[in-house]
Design a protein around this motif. Structure first.
Motif, PDB file in Angstrom:
ATOM      1  N   ARG A  18     -66.656  16.603  -9.090  1.00 44.73           N
ATOM      2  CA  ARG A  18     -66.054  17.914  -9.309  1.00 44.73           C
ATOM      3  C   ARG A  18     -65.883  18.133 -10.805  1.00 44.73           C
ATOM      4  NH1 ARG A  18     -63.977  19.885  -4.595  1.00 44.73           N
ATOM      5  NH2 ARG A  18     -64.185  21.861  -5.714  1.00 44.73           N
ATOM      6  N   GLU A  19     -66.259  19.319 -11.245  1.00 41.96           N
ATOM      7  CA  GLU A  19     -66.237  19.635 -12.676  1.00 41.96           C
ATOM      8  C   GLU A  19     -65.133  20.640 -12.983  1.00 41.96           C
ATOM      9  OE1 GLU A  19     -70.206  21.014 -12.998  1.00 41.96           O
ATOM     10  OE2 GLU A  19     -70.995  19.055 -13.598  1.00 41.96           O
ATOM     11  N   PHE A  20     -64.404  20.360 -14.031  1.00 43.95           N
ATOM     12  CA  PHE A  20     -63.302  21.230 -14.447  1.00 43.95           C
ATOM     13  C   PHE A  20     -63.712  21.947 -15.724  1.00 43.95           C
ATOM     14  CE2 PHE A  20     -59.148  21.772 -16.694  1.00 43.95           C
ATOM     15  CZ  PHE A  20     -58.638  22.740 -15.840  1.00 43.95           C
ATOM     16  N   LYS A  21     -63.678  23.279 -15.672  1.00 44.33           N
ATOM     17  CA  LYS A  21     -64.109  24.091 -16.807  1.00 44.33           C
ATOM     18  C   LYS A  21     -62.913  24.535 -17.644  1.00 44.33           C
ATOM     19  CE  LYS A  21     -68.076  25.931 -14.221  1.00 44.33           C
ATOM     20  NZ  LYS A  21     -68.741  27.151 -13.720  1.00 44.33           N
ATOM     21  N   GLY A  62     -62.901   6.422 -16.141  1.00 44.32           N
ATOM     22  CA  GLY A  62     -62.428   5.288 -15.358  1.00 44.32           C
ATOM     23  C   GLY A  62     -60.979   5.389 -14.945  1.00 44.32           C
ATOM     24  N   ASP A  63     -60.221   6.313 -15.549  1.00 42.19           N
ATOM     25  CA  ASP A  63     -58.811   6.484 -15.177  1.00 42.19           C
ATOM     26  C   ASP A  63     -58.698   7.236 -13.860  1.00 42.19           C
ATOM     27  OD1 ASP A  63     -58.121   5.213 -17.462  1.00 42.19           O
ATOM     28  OD2 ASP A  63     -57.287   6.950 -18.495  1.00 42.19           O
ATOM     29  N   THR A  64     -57.715   6.865 -13.073  1.00 45.13           N
ATOM     30  CA  THR A  64     -57.435   7.571 -11.824  1.00 45.13           C
ATOM     31  C   THR A  64     -56.538   8.766 -12.107  1.00 45.13           C
ATOM     32  OG1 THR A  64     -57.610   5.523 -10.558  1.00 45.13           O
ATOM     33  CG2 THR A  64     -56.443   7.360  -9.513  1.00 45.13           C
ATOM     34  N   VAL A  65     -56.888   9.927 -11.549  1.00 46.68           N
ATOM     35  CA  VAL A  65     -56.106  11.144 -11.740  1.00 46.68           C
ATOM     36  C   VAL A  65     -55.755  11.730 -10.383  1.00 46.68           C
ATOM     37  CG1 VAL A  65     -57.092  11.695 -13.993  1.00 46.68           C
ATOM     38  CG2 VAL A  65     -58.223  12.520 -11.931  1.00 46.68           C
ATOM     39  N   THR A  66     -54.679  12.510 -10.371  1.00 47.87           N
ATOM     40  CA  THR A  66     -54.240  13.188  -9.154  1.00 47.87           C
ATOM     41  C   THR A  66     -54.136  14.679  -9.395  1.00 47.87           C
ATOM     42  OG1 THR A  66     -51.921  12.827  -9.743  1.00 47.87           O
ATOM     43  CG2 THR A  66     -52.972  11.170  -8.342  1.00 47.87           C
ATOM     44  N   ASP A  67     -54.190  15.439  -8.340  1.00 48.71           N
ATOM     45  CA  ASP A  67     -54.106  16.897  -8.417  1.00 48.71           C
ATOM     46  C   ASP A  67     -52.812  17.307  -9.122  1.00 48.71           C
ATOM     47  OD1 ASP A  67     -54.201  19.595  -8.091  1.00 48.71           O
ATOM     48  OD2 ASP A  67     -54.247  19.580  -5.903  1.00 48.71           O
ATOM     49  N   PRO A 117     -53.698  20.863 -16.477  1.00 41.96           N
ATOM     50  CA  PRO A 117     -53.692  19.923 -15.347  1.00 41.96           C
ATOM     51  C   PRO A 117     -55.035  19.938 -14.624  1.00 41.96           C
ATOM     52  CG  PRO A 117     -52.599  21.950 -14.719  1.00 41.96           C
ATOM     53  CD  PRO A 117     -53.022  22.127 -16.155  1.00 41.96           C
ATOM     54  N   ILE A 118     -55.418  18.805 -14.056  1.00 41.92           N
ATOM     55  CA  ILE A 118     -56.664  18.700 -13.306  1.00 41.92           C
ATOM     56  C   ILE A 118     -56.385  19.057 -11.846  1.00 41.92           C
ATOM     57  CG2 ILE A 118     -56.411  16.266 -12.672  1.00 41.92           C
ATOM     58  CD1 ILE A 118     -59.683  17.793 -13.888  1.00 41.92           C
ATOM     59  N   PRO A 119     -57.239  19.833 -11.196  1.00 42.28           N
ATOM     60  CA  PRO A 119     -56.976  20.221  -9.805  1.00 42.28           C
ATOM     61  C   PRO A 119     -57.610  19.289  -8.771  1.00 42.28           C
ATOM     62  CG  PRO A 119     -58.749  21.556 -10.686  1.00 42.28           C
ATOM     63  CD  PRO A 119     -58.332  20.620 -11.784  1.00 42.28           C
ATOM     64  N   ASP A 125     -64.944  11.982 -10.259  1.00 41.22           N
ATOM     65  CA  ASP A 125     -65.552  11.424  -9.054  1.00 41.22           C
ATOM     66  C   ASP A 125     -64.480  11.405  -7.970  1.00 41.22           C
ATOM     67  OD1 ASP A 125     -66.782  10.017  -7.072  1.00 41.22           O
ATOM     68  OD2 ASP A 125     -67.331   8.279  -8.313  1.00 41.22           O
ATOM     69  N   THR A 126     -64.609  12.314  -6.992  1.00 35.34           N
ATOM     70  CA  THR A 126     -63.582  12.446  -5.955  1.00 35.34           C
ATOM     71  C   THR A 126     -63.741  11.429  -4.825  1.00 35.34           C
ATOM     72  OG1 THR A 126     -64.915  14.109  -4.799  1.00 35.34           O
ATOM     73  CG2 THR A 126     -63.332  14.902  -6.441  1.00 35.34           C
TER      74      THR A 126
END
Length: 499
Positions: free
Chosen positions: A12-15, A36-41, A58-60, A86-87
């Motif tokens: 998923r790409e965030f613009k 490599g870091d884990t992210v959350t919505d 923020p990342i969705p 990478d979801t």
């Protein structure tokens, strides 16, 4: 489901979003994550600076950061992908995101159709640019023995102030009988110079221009026939006169040393790109200064009673924990005066040729921040009580100093106050914020001799300056507004009788 479709759903790409009102670009100030870091919505992944403010993004998505497309300090257009996630990292290795595959596949396809060509200028880091144009094969030509190049392509590009083109491989040509005699290589030095423009780096060219030296007349001593700084200084210094003994003999006079005292001004200059808040402020001020006809009026007023009231309010239980200062009462006086003259609170609609009168006052407060001047505003300031106005004014200033002011907080202003007195300045001629009708400059409060009740006494005095749009506010209305502000500050009990 095709592999490309599955890949697109996984990565998923965030613009870069438009975090303001019609903004077209933003600068990436800081990344809080790395590949490599884990992210959350909802997790903040970076901070960007727009033309209005610094904003955290923020990342969705939930997943693992696959790639950061831009580094810190890079300005990115709105709508450009800045990070991919990478979801489904547990699904094993996968191909690159579709956004990266498409250009590569297109380049490979075009490369198959295109015929090999000669040297080609390319963008650094992107490889040779693919060409979709097909050309007919050239007839074999007799090869000409290569002549030694006095200056490499990379060096020549540096001298011209451009990046060196990426090396490409020329198509092979069947050797034929030589058509010309080989050229003997020239020695390193003056003879290696190109017959055209003298070779010198930009700072050396600047130095020669400052000293009035023609580079074509300077003998180079640098590698590959490059003119050095010392060569320019030598050409600028007058030749030492020979002694009688030297004049009589065959020994030439030594070259003169560079003239003492000559300093390269470019070495003592710094250049900083104009961007972000500074760029937006410059554009806004130019637009305002050359669009709205400015008029500025001044008034000097005794604010001794107002300064006493400030001290009393600091002890008032209703104002406990709030920041109480002279600016608070100046703001309140401004709002009271606007209430008495509501025609002041308007804007000019050039497109429709209309004056827009507003029944609300969004009071802007100019704030100096490390990123430049910003003007957040207090919404509906005209209907707020003094404690509420003090609370919002304190929050506004604190947020601005932290660099966290949102673009929404800086939009929709109607009038502004700029407090130049905190810098010890008596007053100024402030420039309107675009779209606003008036701006009030509050000068330093100083102890001065003043006629009070028929006697000269030491009183607390300040000077106010009001700039206004003369298309909206004529001289009479502007004068009445400024006089009322001064009247309230001279006798602050008018905050009750007029408010």
């Amino acid at each position: 489901m095709t592999a490309s479709t599955a890949n697109a759903q996984r990565f998923r790409e965030f613009k870069m979003p438009d975090v303001g009102e019609g903004l077209t670009e933003a600068e990436i100030l800081k990344w809080y994550v790395k590949p490599g870091d884990t992210v959350t919505d909802g997790q903040v992944v970076c901070e960007v600076e727009t033309a209005k403010a610094a904003v955290e993004l923020p990342i969705p998505y939930d997943g693992v950061v696959h790639e950061l497309n831009f580094g810190e300090g890079v300005t990115v257009d709105v709508g450009t992908v800045i990070i991919s996630v990478d979801t489904d990292p547990g699904a094993g290795p996968a191909a690159a995101p579709a956004a990266q595959q498409a250009p590569q596949e297109a380049a490979a396809s075009e490369a198959e159709d295109a015929e090999p060509q000669g040297r080609q200028a390319v963008l650094v880091g992107y490889g040779a640019a693919p060409s979709s144009t097909k050309r007919r094969a050239r007839k074999p030509q007799a090869a000409v023995p290569a002549q030694p190049e006095p200056v490499s392509a990379a060096l020549q590009a540096e001298l011209n102030g451009r990046a060196a083109p990426a090396p490409t491989t020329a198509p092979s040509i069947t050797p034929a009988a030589p058509a010309a005699a080989p050229v003997t290589p020239v020695a390193n030095g003056a003879g290696a110079r190109s017959a055209g423009r003298p070779l010198a780096k930009p700072p050396v060219r600047k130095l020669a221009k400052d000293l009035g030296i023609d580079l074509a007349a300077v003998a180079p001593t640098g590698p590959d026939g490059i003119i050095t700084r010392e060569d320019v200084h030598a050409a600028a210094a007058p030749a030492a006169a020979p002694s009688p003994a030297e004049a009589a003999g065959p020994v030439a006079a030594p070259a003169a040393a560079p003239e003492p005292g000559i300093v390269d001004a470019a070495a003592r200059e710094r250049r900083v790109p104009v961007k972000g808040v500074r760029k937006a402020t410059a554009q806004a001020m130019v637009q305002s200064a050359f669009t709205a006809p400015h008029v500025t009026e001044f008034i000097t007023v005794d604010v001794t009673r107002t300064m006493k009231l400030v001290q009393e309010l600091k002890q008032d239980p209703d104002m406990a924990g709030l920041r109480v200062n002279p600016l608070l009462l100046v703001a309140k006086a401004f709002l009271v005066a606007i209430k008495r003259h509501p025609e002041v609170n308007a804007s000019w609609d050039e497109a429709r040729q209309e004056i827009v009168y507003k029944d609300y006052v969004n009071l802007g407060i100019a704030a100096a921040t490390p990123r430049g001047l910003i003007v957040p505003n207090i919404k509906d300031a005209g209907v707020k009580t003094l404690p509420r106005l003090a609370a919002e004014l304190g929050e506004l200033v604190a947020t601005a100093r932290e660099g966290k002011t949102s673009p929404a907080a800086m939009s929709g202003g109607t009038v502004t106050i700029t407090n130049v007195g905190v810098f010890g300045v008596d007053t100024g001629t402030p420039i309107l914020n675009p779209g606003e009708s008036a701006i009030l400059a509050f000068g330093a409060v100083k102890l001065q001799p003043w006629v009070h009740k028929g006697k000269v006494k030491a009183r607390q005095v300040t000077t106010l300056a009001l700039s206004f749009d003369h298309r909206l506010i004529d001289g009479e209305l502007g004068s009445k507004l400024l006089a009322d502000i001064a009247a309230v500050l001279e006798r602050p009990k008018r905050l009750i009788t007029w408010g």
